[in-house]
Write an enzyme that holds these catalytic residues in place. Structure first.
Site, PDB file in Angstrom:
ATOM      1  N   HIS A   1      16.613 -19.432  77.459  1.00 43.46           N
ATOM      2  CA  HIS A   1      17.231 -18.221  76.925  1.00 43.46           C
ATOM      3  C   HIS A   1      16.166 -17.399  76.236  1.00 43.46           C
ATOM      4  O   HIS A   1      15.270 -17.951  75.597  1.00 43.46           O
ATOM      5  CB  HIS A   1      18.339 -18.585  75.920  1.00 43.46           C
ATOM      6  CG  HIS A   1      19.281 -17.466  75.692  1.00 43.46           C
ATOM      7  ND1 HIS A   1      19.012 -16.462  74.797  1.00 43.46           N
ATOM      8  CD2 HIS A   1      20.466 -17.164  76.270  1.00 43.46           C
ATOM      9  CE1 HIS A   1      20.012 -15.599  74.829  1.00 43.46           C
ATOM     10  NE2 HIS A   1      20.896 -15.992  75.721  1.00 43.46           N
TER      11      HIS A   1
ATOM     12  N   ASP B   1      25.920 -20.711  80.128  1.00 41.85           N
ATOM     13  CA  ASP B   1      26.316 -20.764  81.537  1.00 41.85           C
ATOM     14  C   ASP B   1      26.300 -22.172  82.097  1.00 41.85           C
ATOM     15  O   ASP B   1      26.939 -22.436  83.108  1.00 41.85           O
ATOM     16  CB  ASP B   1      25.379 -19.881  82.375  1.00 41.85           C
ATOM     17  CG  ASP B   1      25.707 -18.417  82.186  1.00 41.85           C
ATOM     18  OD1 ASP B   1      26.867 -18.125  81.871  1.00 41.85           O
ATOM     19  OD2 ASP B   1      24.807 -17.580  82.344  1.00 41.85           O
TER      20      ASP B   1
HETATM   21  N1  ACO Z   1      13.845 -23.399  84.396  1.00 39.35           N
HETATM   22  C1  ACO Z   1      12.518 -23.686  84.467  1.00 39.35           C
HETATM   23  N2  ACO Z   1      11.598 -23.077  83.714  1.00 39.35           N
HETATM   24  C2  ACO Z   1      12.013 -22.137  82.873  1.00 39.35           C
HETATM   25  C3  ACO Z   1      13.363 -21.782  82.755  1.00 39.35           C
HETATM   26  C4  ACO Z   1      14.295 -22.460  83.558  1.00 39.35           C
HETATM   27  N3  ACO Z   1      15.594 -22.180  83.497  1.00 39.35           N
HETATM   28  N4  ACO Z   1      13.493 -20.811  81.843  1.00 39.35           N
HETATM   29  C5  ACO Z   1      12.257 -20.533  81.397  1.00 39.35           C
HETATM   30  N5  ACO Z   1      11.354 -21.336  82.022  1.00 39.35           N
HETATM   31  C6  ACO Z   1       9.920 -21.374  81.796  1.00 39.35           C
HETATM   32  C7  ACO Z   1       9.245 -20.197  82.498  1.00 39.35           C
HETATM   33  O1  ACO Z   1       8.870 -20.543  83.809  1.00 39.35           O
HETATM   34  C8  ACO Z   1       8.062 -19.949  81.580  1.00 39.35           C
HETATM   35  O2  ACO Z   1       7.118 -20.963  81.836  1.00 39.35           O
HETATM   36  P1  ACO Z   1       5.534 -20.664  81.691  1.00 39.35           P
HETATM   37  O3  ACO Z   1       5.334 -20.310  80.239  1.00 39.35           O
HETATM   38  O4  ACO Z   1       4.913 -21.951  82.076  1.00 39.35           O
HETATM   39  O5  ACO Z   1       5.254 -19.522  82.619  1.00 39.35           O
HETATM   40  C9  ACO Z   1       8.627 -20.223  80.191  1.00 39.35           C
HETATM   41  O6  ACO Z   1       9.688 -21.161  80.400  1.00 39.35           O
HETATM   42  C10 ACO Z   1       9.151 -18.971  79.498  1.00 39.35           C
HETATM   43  O7  ACO Z   1      10.144 -18.422  80.334  1.00 39.35           O
HETATM   44  P2  ACO Z   1      10.472 -16.885  80.510  1.00 39.35           P
HETATM   45  O8  ACO Z   1      10.983 -16.644  81.884  1.00 39.35           O
HETATM   46  O9  ACO Z   1       9.299 -16.080  80.028  1.00 39.35           O
HETATM   47  O10 ACO Z   1      11.641 -16.685  79.491  1.00 39.35           O
HETATM   48  P3  ACO Z   1      12.463 -15.367  79.349  1.00 39.35           P
HETATM   49  O11 ACO Z   1      12.850 -15.283  77.919  1.00 39.35           O
HETATM   50  O12 ACO Z   1      11.785 -14.198  79.962  1.00 39.35           O
HETATM   51  O13 ACO Z   1      13.734 -15.666  80.288  1.00 39.35           O
HETATM   52  C11 ACO Z   1      15.767 -16.484  81.081  1.00 39.35           C
HETATM   53  C12 ACO Z   1      14.918 -16.152  79.833  1.00 39.35           C
HETATM   54  C13 ACO Z   1      15.803 -15.288  82.034  1.00 39.35           C
HETATM   55  C14 ACO Z   1      17.180 -16.778  80.623  1.00 39.35           C
HETATM   56  C15 ACO Z   1      15.140 -17.713  81.770  1.00 39.35           C
HETATM   57  O14 ACO Z   1      15.134 -18.809  80.884  1.00 39.35           O
HETATM   58  C16 ACO Z   1      15.868 -18.070  83.063  1.00 39.35           C
HETATM   59  O15 ACO Z   1      15.560 -17.498  84.118  1.00 39.35           O
HETATM   60  N6  ACO Z   1      16.842 -19.060  83.004  1.00 39.35           N
HETATM   61  C17 ACO Z   1      17.591 -19.413  84.180  1.00 39.35           C
HETATM   62  C18 ACO Z   1      18.703 -18.399  84.436  1.00 39.35           C
HETATM   63  C19 ACO Z   1      19.830 -18.507  83.438  1.00 39.35           C
HETATM   64  O16 ACO Z   1      20.331 -19.578  83.126  1.00 39.35           O
HETATM   65  N7  ACO Z   1      20.275 -17.330  82.959  1.00 39.35           N
HETATM   66  C20 ACO Z   1      21.382 -17.209  82.001  1.00 39.35           C
HETATM   67  C21 ACO Z   1      20.877 -16.674  80.707  1.00 39.35           C
HETATM   68  S1  ACO Z   1      22.119 -16.738  79.480  1.00 39.35           S
HETATM   69  C22 ACO Z   1      23.183 -15.508  79.879  1.00 39.35           C
HETATM   70  O17 ACO Z   1      22.896 -14.531  80.554  1.00 39.35           O
HETATM   71  C23 ACO Z   1      24.521 -15.701  79.372  1.00 39.35           C
END
Ligand code: ACO
Length: 378
Positions: free
Chosen positions: A261, A315
């Protein structure tokens, strides 16, 4: 003037001043209008929470009764509106149907001028009241079934389940859905709420505001994640396969849906509440392998990615809960939209109290001063 630094995704940049909801991502806190989500989930209901979000205070008994009655009166859809929904392609996604039908609902409405407080309040109850009915109507039509008229004796959650199936819902099922609606009702400045405020700031009507926010919620990185969680879980046939599934996803740099998140770096407090309800629901209606796979998946992901602040988000558990309620997978995000409509409208109302059209800057990275070359010389 120095060029301001670009912040991708506007992460952490305040886009508005708001008194609607509050998150502490380090402590795992979420509150609406100062009331903790845990207390609201235990003691309140979605209709009361909607009024709290929109109007700012817990209603008196009379105000609550009036608001609930207005929501129920506003569930009705005209034959022409039902024809619009019937005409939408049944093989399309329910979120696209919802976006289209919300825009159409606005075309049938006269309550479109935010400057008139009476029209503004009329639009708010019309949109919150009709939203679940639009979702249920599309679900019935695409399954080749007749529309089931709303039942005014039932609250929003129970009526939605009734309109999907034509069966009076189990009280625990209705309560669990009601709590899920409470938990999804607002969440500060996320993508769809920002969309609602941006579109509202142009003085677009509230139906267009909500239709636009629905579009923003469709993406898998936002509301679309709950559907993807279930699709992922369905590909894992047992708990012993979980480590390989996680390894495979991470090896291809894929995201594990339902985890991570932008704001929470600990377990999402909404996921904690939903997990408890999921346990209760599965105990009452029968445990399935899906539940065990999900619990194992959480353990595996947190052990591998917890150090990066990646934990289950709302979610992760909402998808299960809805599947146990017998709701089709592609209706999960529309349910999120039903809940979030109250938050979107609260933000729209707040935005319009002191509106200035959104017009952010950019960092230009293109060329300057090029001469036009006629097409036959290129
Ligand atoms: N699975 C694997 N790795 C992840 C995940 C995940 N779900 N989420 C973040 N990471 C990793 C990224 O790859 C990144 O790794 P790195 O530093 O080695 O490159 C690090 O964690 C930081 O992640 P970001 O993508 O920069 O985090 P951001 O804050 O931009 O994104 C998001 C948040 C979009 C929710 C992301 O965690 C994601 O895509 N999760 C999966 C989709 C999801 O569940 N969305 C629902 C969100 S809640 C809602 O809308 C109600």
């Amino acid at each position: 003037m120095a060029t301001p630094e670009l912040v991708p995704g506007l992460a952490g940049i305040p886009a508005a001043e708001s008194s609607i909801s509050y998150i502490d991502g380090q402590k795992g806190l979420l509150a609406y209008r100062g009331y903790s989500i845990e207390e609201l989930a235990e003691k309140s209901n979605f209709e009361e929470v909607s009024r709290l979000l929109v109007h700012g205070e817990l209603p008196t008994p009379e105000e609550h009764e009036r608001f609930s009655a207005l929501l129920r009166e506003n569930r009705g859809l005209s034959e022409r509106m039902l024809d619009v929904i019937r005409a939408l392609p049944g093989n399309g996604h329910p979120m696209d149907a919802l976006q289209a039908s919300m825009a159409a609902l606005g075309m049938f409405s006269r309550a479109r001028d935010y400057r008139d407080p009476a029209q503004r309040d009329e639009a708010i109850v019309r949109i919150i009241g009709a939203m679940p009915v639009l979702v249920a109507a599309f679900e019935r039509f695409r399954s080749g079934e007749d529309f089931i008229p709303p039942d005014p004796s039932l609250d929003t959650a129970a009526n939605f389940l009734w309109m999907l199936t034509g069966e009076k819902p189990d009280p625990l099922a209705a309560r669990v859905l009601d709590v899920a609606l409470i938990l999804h009702a607002d969440h500060t400045m996320n993508a769809s709420t920002f969309t609602a405020r941006v579109v509202g700031s142009t003085e677009a009507d509230p139906f267009t505001v909500v239709a636009s926010a629905v579009g923003s919620l469709t993406g898998p990185l936002h509301g679309g994640a709950n559907e993807r969680v279930l699709r992922d879980l369905e590909t894992v046939s047992g708990v012993e396969e979980v480590p390989d599934f996680v390894e495979g996803r991470l090896a291809t740099k894929g995201k594990l849906m339902g985890f991570g998140h932008r704001v929470y770096k600990v377990k999402d407090p909404r996921a904690v509440i939903l997990q408890g309800l999921a346990r209760e629901l599965f105990e009452k209606l029968g445990r399935t392998p899906l539940y065990d796979v999900a619990v194992r998946l959480e353990e595996e992901v947190v052990s591998r990615l917890g150090h990066k602040g990646i934990h289950p988000n709302v979610d992760f558990y909402s998808g299960f809960v809805y599947s146990k309620l017998g709701i089709p997978v592609d209706d999960f995000t529309p349910i999120f939209a039903i809940a979030r409509t109250s938050g979107w409208l609260a933000h729209w109302r707040e935005q319009m109290q002191d509106n200035r059209i959104f017009r952010p800057g950019q960092v230009y990275s293109g060329e300057h001063g090029r001469s036009y070359v006629p097409i036959d010389q290129r």
